[in-house]
Design an enzyme around this catalytic site. Structure first.
Site, PDB file in Angstrom:
ATOM      1  N   SER A 155       0.906  -1.661   0.102  1.00 18.26           N
ATOM      2  CA  SER A 155      -0.201  -0.289   0.202  1.00 18.26           C
ATOM      3  C   SER A 155       1.067   1.131  -0.049  1.00 18.26           C
ATOM      4  O   SER A 155       2.280   1.452   0.971  1.00 18.26           O
ATOM      5  CB  SER A 155      -0.593  -0.178   1.275  1.00 18.26           C
ATOM      6  OG  SER A 155      -2.299   0.617   1.032  1.00 18.26           O
ATOM      7  N   GLY A 156       0.425   2.205  -1.038  1.00 14.27           N
ATOM      8  CA  GLY A 156       0.702   3.814  -1.051  1.00 14.27           C
ATOM      9  C   GLY A 156       2.639   3.930  -0.856  1.00 14.27           C
ATOM     10  O   GLY A 156       3.077   4.656  -0.654  1.00 14.27           O
TER      11      GLY A 156
ATOM     12  N   ASP B  57      -6.581  -2.101  -1.414  1.00 14.73           N
ATOM     13  CA  ASP B  57      -7.387  -2.450  -1.539  1.00 14.73           C
ATOM     14  C   ASP B  57      -7.463  -4.047  -2.034  1.00 14.73           C
ATOM     15  O   ASP B  57      -8.074  -4.727  -2.625  1.00 14.73           O
ATOM     16  CB  ASP B  57      -7.302  -2.660  -3.686  1.00 14.73           C
ATOM     17  CG  ASP B  57      -7.815  -0.800  -3.933  1.00 14.73           C
ATOM     18  OD1 ASP B  57      -8.761  -0.096  -2.997  1.00 14.73           O
ATOM     19  OD2 ASP B  57      -7.321  -0.223  -4.676  1.00 14.73           O
TER      20      ASP B  57
ATOM     21  N   HIS C  93      -6.044  -3.663 -10.440  1.00 19.42           N
ATOM     22  CA  HIS C  93      -6.760  -2.029 -10.542  1.00 19.42           C
ATOM     23  C   HIS C  93      -6.310  -1.379 -11.126  1.00 19.42           C
ATOM     24  O   HIS C  93      -4.464  -0.579 -10.465  1.00 19.42           O
ATOM     25  CB  HIS C  93      -7.349  -2.160  -9.264  1.00 19.42           C
ATOM     26  CG  HIS C  93      -7.730  -0.773  -9.205  1.00 19.42           C
ATOM     27  ND1 HIS C  93      -8.806  -0.697  -9.567  1.00 19.42           N
ATOM     28  CD2 HIS C  93      -7.707   0.320  -7.511  1.00 19.42           C
ATOM     29  CE1 HIS C  93      -9.411   0.830  -8.779  1.00 19.42           C
ATOM     30  NE2 HIS C  93      -9.140   0.833  -7.935  1.00 19.42           N
TER      31      HIS C  93
ATOM     32  N   HIS D  34      -6.058   3.193 -12.499  1.00 21.35           N
ATOM     33  CA  HIS D  34      -7.564   3.773 -13.143  1.00 21.35           C
ATOM     34  C   HIS D  34      -7.059   4.914 -14.472  1.00 21.35           C
ATOM     35  O   HIS D  34      -6.406   6.475 -14.688  1.00 21.35           O
ATOM     36  CB  HIS D  34      -7.203   5.596 -11.632  1.00 21.35           C
ATOM     37  CG  HIS D  34      -7.467   4.824 -10.394  1.00 21.35           C
ATOM     38  ND1 HIS D  34      -6.471   4.256  -9.787  1.00 21.35           N
ATOM     39  CD2 HIS D  34      -8.938   5.404  -9.476  1.00 21.35           C
ATOM     40  CE1 HIS D  34      -7.732   4.067  -8.657  1.00 21.35           C
ATOM     41  NE2 HIS D  34      -8.902   4.654  -8.653  1.00 21.35           N
TER      42      HIS D  34
ATOM     43  N   ASP E 100     -12.933  -7.887 -30.079  1.00 25.13           N
ATOM     44  CA  ASP E 100     -11.818  -9.380 -29.562  1.00 25.13           C
ATOM     45  C   ASP E 100     -11.185  -9.514 -28.282  1.00 25.13           C
ATOM     46  O   ASP E 100     -10.934 -10.534 -28.268  1.00 25.13           O
ATOM     47  CB  ASP E 100     -10.542  -8.414 -30.770  1.00 25.13           C
ATOM     48  CG  ASP E 100     -10.083  -8.346 -31.530  1.00 25.13           C
ATOM     49  OD1 ASP E 100     -10.707  -9.374 -32.460  1.00 25.13           O
ATOM     50  OD2 ASP E 100      -9.754  -7.681 -32.245  1.00 25.13           O
TER      51      ASP E 100
ATOM     52  N   HIS F 258     -16.007   4.847  -9.006  1.00 21.88           N
ATOM     53  CA  HIS F 258     -14.733   4.085  -8.891  1.00 21.88           C
ATOM     54  C   HIS F 258     -13.400   4.193 -10.000  1.00 21.88           C
ATOM     55  O   HIS F 258     -12.714   5.340 -10.586  1.00 21.88           O
ATOM     56  CB  HIS F 258     -14.393   3.246  -7.948  1.00 21.88           C
ATOM     57  CG  HIS F 258     -13.216   3.012  -7.579  1.00 21.88           C
ATOM     58  ND1 HIS F 258     -13.375   1.967  -5.904  1.00 21.88           N
ATOM     59  CD2 HIS F 258     -12.266   3.152  -7.720  1.00 21.88           C
ATOM     60  CE1 HIS F 258     -12.528   2.131  -5.897  1.00 21.88           C
ATOM     61  NE2 HIS F 258     -11.060   2.525  -6.247  1.00 21.88           N
TER      62      HIS F 258
ATOM     63  N   TYR G 234      -6.668 -16.407 -34.743  1.00 22.98           N
ATOM     64  CA  TYR G 234      -6.204 -15.535 -34.459  1.00 22.98           C
ATOM     65  C   TYR G 234      -5.028 -15.914 -33.991  1.00 22.98           C
ATOM     66  O   TYR G 234      -4.673 -16.921 -33.053  1.00 22.98           O
ATOM     67  CB  TYR G 234      -6.766 -14.375 -34.058  1.00 22.98           C
ATOM     68  CG  TYR G 234      -5.549 -13.055 -33.419  1.00 22.98           C
ATOM     69  CD1 TYR G 234      -5.852 -12.141 -34.269  1.00 22.98           C
ATOM     70  CD2 TYR G 234      -4.932 -13.406 -32.444  1.00 22.98           C
ATOM     71  CE1 TYR G 234      -5.658 -11.129 -34.703  1.00 22.98           C
ATOM     72  CE2 TYR G 234      -4.459 -12.160 -32.063  1.00 22.98           C
ATOM     73  CZ  TYR G 234      -4.861 -11.205 -32.969  1.00 22.98           C
ATOM     74  OH  TYR G 234      -4.076 -10.485 -32.426  1.00 22.98           O
TER      75      TYR G 234
END
Lengths: 230, 230, 230, 230
Positions: free
Chosen positions: D45-46, D77, D96, D98, D121, D168, D226
């Site tokens: 964290s952080g 999280d 996760h 942003h 796709d 979020h 593909y």
């Protein structure tokens, strides 16, 4: 041109797509053709750009569509490229990108109106968008049908070196693959400025036919005076 | 200033256009003038930026418009630059770009309203857009007419060091070519923030005249206190 | 903290503004304060970022506003920084940028609504915008008045470490100048996502007060559990 | 797979988030799971991305949620990641971010419609957005509830490897963490082009089900052609 040269140009062009911001992940492919040898070199399917080498580039027979050299499977878009090379005999290179603004126009199923002189420098009028494919076309020979709807637009490929496939993205071409890359860059630039111009004025007028002809012809017409004498 | 210095500055300024994101491909050109020698140095036409060298920069006679040194053909926009230098005697450098947001304003045929202090720091009010060229102007001496419609705007070139050519793109100038590049950067920044401000509030008010004058004058007026004492 | 350390941090912070895309040309400035010594170090006015050195950073007396060290003239925004340091006793660093999206909000004279958890992680609610300055404020002590209208907003500077000056741009602050830079980065990120969210849905609801409090407090509140134990 | 390998992959994936422009500051986290060992490795964290090392990556017991190795506190999280791993047994990595456009969609509380083949796709239809959390969910076990509302969407995680959490931002996953990163890149690309397509045409039609199925299945279906044979 040797097969090695053809392949090297295709490697370089594919790497340019990434460097120029026209493709991320494996979203895009470039090909080049050797008309005399009757072969096309194209990006292998699903191979990350940084793993491309000359050896990894498949060679495909232009008439038959079969792989004639290389151990990797060619791009799944190979039948689209072949359809364009067969319909446009003076085209030597093709790129398919998902450049962000051109893709937005394709997804909105709108052609890009000619709003400025930079557009006119490269494309003689609005860049067209294809019709949608039918369910039958999607079910049978989907990628070839993608090429067919581009050809169906009836453009002069030297005056209109790009088209948008509806709900898909742009294809651009040129006399060789370097020119195809250049046209893809120009397409993204004009897609970007046209998008923003429409945000600023939702009913932008297209530029006058005189101005369009002047800009295209000073660069590509018989009395062209843009660039250096060749 | 020797011709070599003039050419070196023009090479540097053209490369800056690319580095700063104001031009892609060969979309843009920078020039500088030596008033005493009566010559302008300008980018050669259609030459990729990475191939520019001092030797490749043509020198053009300011009065006659003829090439007096250099083997390369000068930019096709040369008559536009010459028209501006002749009308604006204190201008020493000019750049023409297709920076993305400024070009969108030009294509929308809208001037850029003065919505903020950064704008006011560089441009004393709205950056104007030219009228469209007539068919006759396009047919005869198109590039010179492009310069003429900018001059026709009647701006004070020291208080308004840029203009947009309708359906085309921006021109910016300054006392020398470095300042012209700086003004082109500022123009793109204010074109960007004004575009987004209008998206957020479609009827943005221009800043008050007092605030406009304060910001322009604290940097450029008689009692300027921005920057270091010269 | 020695004056050299203070100056070095200010040089670094100013260079960060450029590296992080928050400022172009000379559009932006960072300062840091030493409360014990009663001095503020701030960017010199109009000096390009790449020419900054520790020696070039002026030291300004916090109470008097006079330059106590350094031969360069301090930023013309110095009185704004001083006004904020005097009003916000726990603030140790301030940055003023023209980051593109935050500036667009300032030019549209709209505060930035709290639409997401990243916003709530840094700012306890909408980032406010100042009123416009009066003609009298612009005429007399303009830069000091710019600080005064920020203070007039009445924010708790630890819960709201940024504000937008109408028709101008953002200021951000923190316990030290590194934190001020971080808050300016966060501000631009939330300005960007809020802009686009509003394009997608013109009437976006602000996040619930519960969610806002949860995110701000899990990072900054008494029982904070974001980050490492200090 | 050793714990060291698991941690190394998590370090790499977190650094990729920054390099690819999906996260700034400490806004984002990546995790990977070792199902046999029953542990998850996740960003601390952080901690700034450039300070990450293998040793700094905590290992968390998948069933208990307790830290079993590493001295740093895991991402706040963490309970969200654990909830997803427990609900999606074939998922091996989660990120996760942003990323700017996907976050805008999340903040507008809109799912991303499938407007193009690149979307098809990667994602079999519209990327869904969660409902909002209740005050009770926010007050008690907020991060676990965030995972629960994603699971509540009822997606097939192999056909829909991403979701948006309302107000979020996005979560993406895959069979391993590299694939999760790739899906986060694809998500941002489709969020970008869908945003712009909607600006160009406010009522964009989603692509036909036939075309959606064709593109997803040529890459992921039983007869996929593909990519290279595996």
């Amino acid at each position: 041109m040797t097969a090695d040269t053809l392949r090297r140009r295709v490697v370089t062009a594919n790497l340019e797509l990434v460097r120029l911001g026209l493709a991320v992940l494996t979203f895009g492919n470039a090909s080049a053709v050797d008309r005399e040898a009757g072969v096309m070199a194209i990006k292998p399917s699903g191979v990350p750009y940084h793993e491309l080498s000359e050896d990894s580039i498949p060679l495909v027979d232009l008439a038959e569509g079969t792989v004639v050299a290389g151990s990797r499977r060619p791009s799944s878009d190979t039948p689209t490229h072949l359809a364009l090379y067969r319909a446009f005999p003076d085209v030597g290179g093709i790129v398919h990108t998902h450049s962000p603004y051109a893709t937005a126009w394709a997804q909105a199923r709108r052609g890009i109106p000619c709003l400025g002189t930079t557009h006119a420098d490269h494309f003689r009028g609005a860049v067209p968008v294809t019709r949608q494919l039918t369910a039958a076309e999607i079910a049978g020979g989907y990628e070839e049908a993608t090429g067919a709807v581009i050809v169906e637009l009836g453009v002069d490929p030297s005056a209109m070196p790009a088209a948008l496939v509806a709900s898909h993205g742009p294809f651009a071409w040129g006399r060789n693959v370097d020119e195809a890359v250049e046209n893809a860059v120009a397409l993204e630039a004009v897609a970007t400025s046209a998008y923003r111009a429409l945000v600023l004025r939702s009913e932008c007028a297209e530029i006058d036919g005189d101005l369009l002809a002047k800009h295209f012809d000073r660069k590509h017409g018989p009395g062209a005076y843009y660039g250096q004498p060749s």
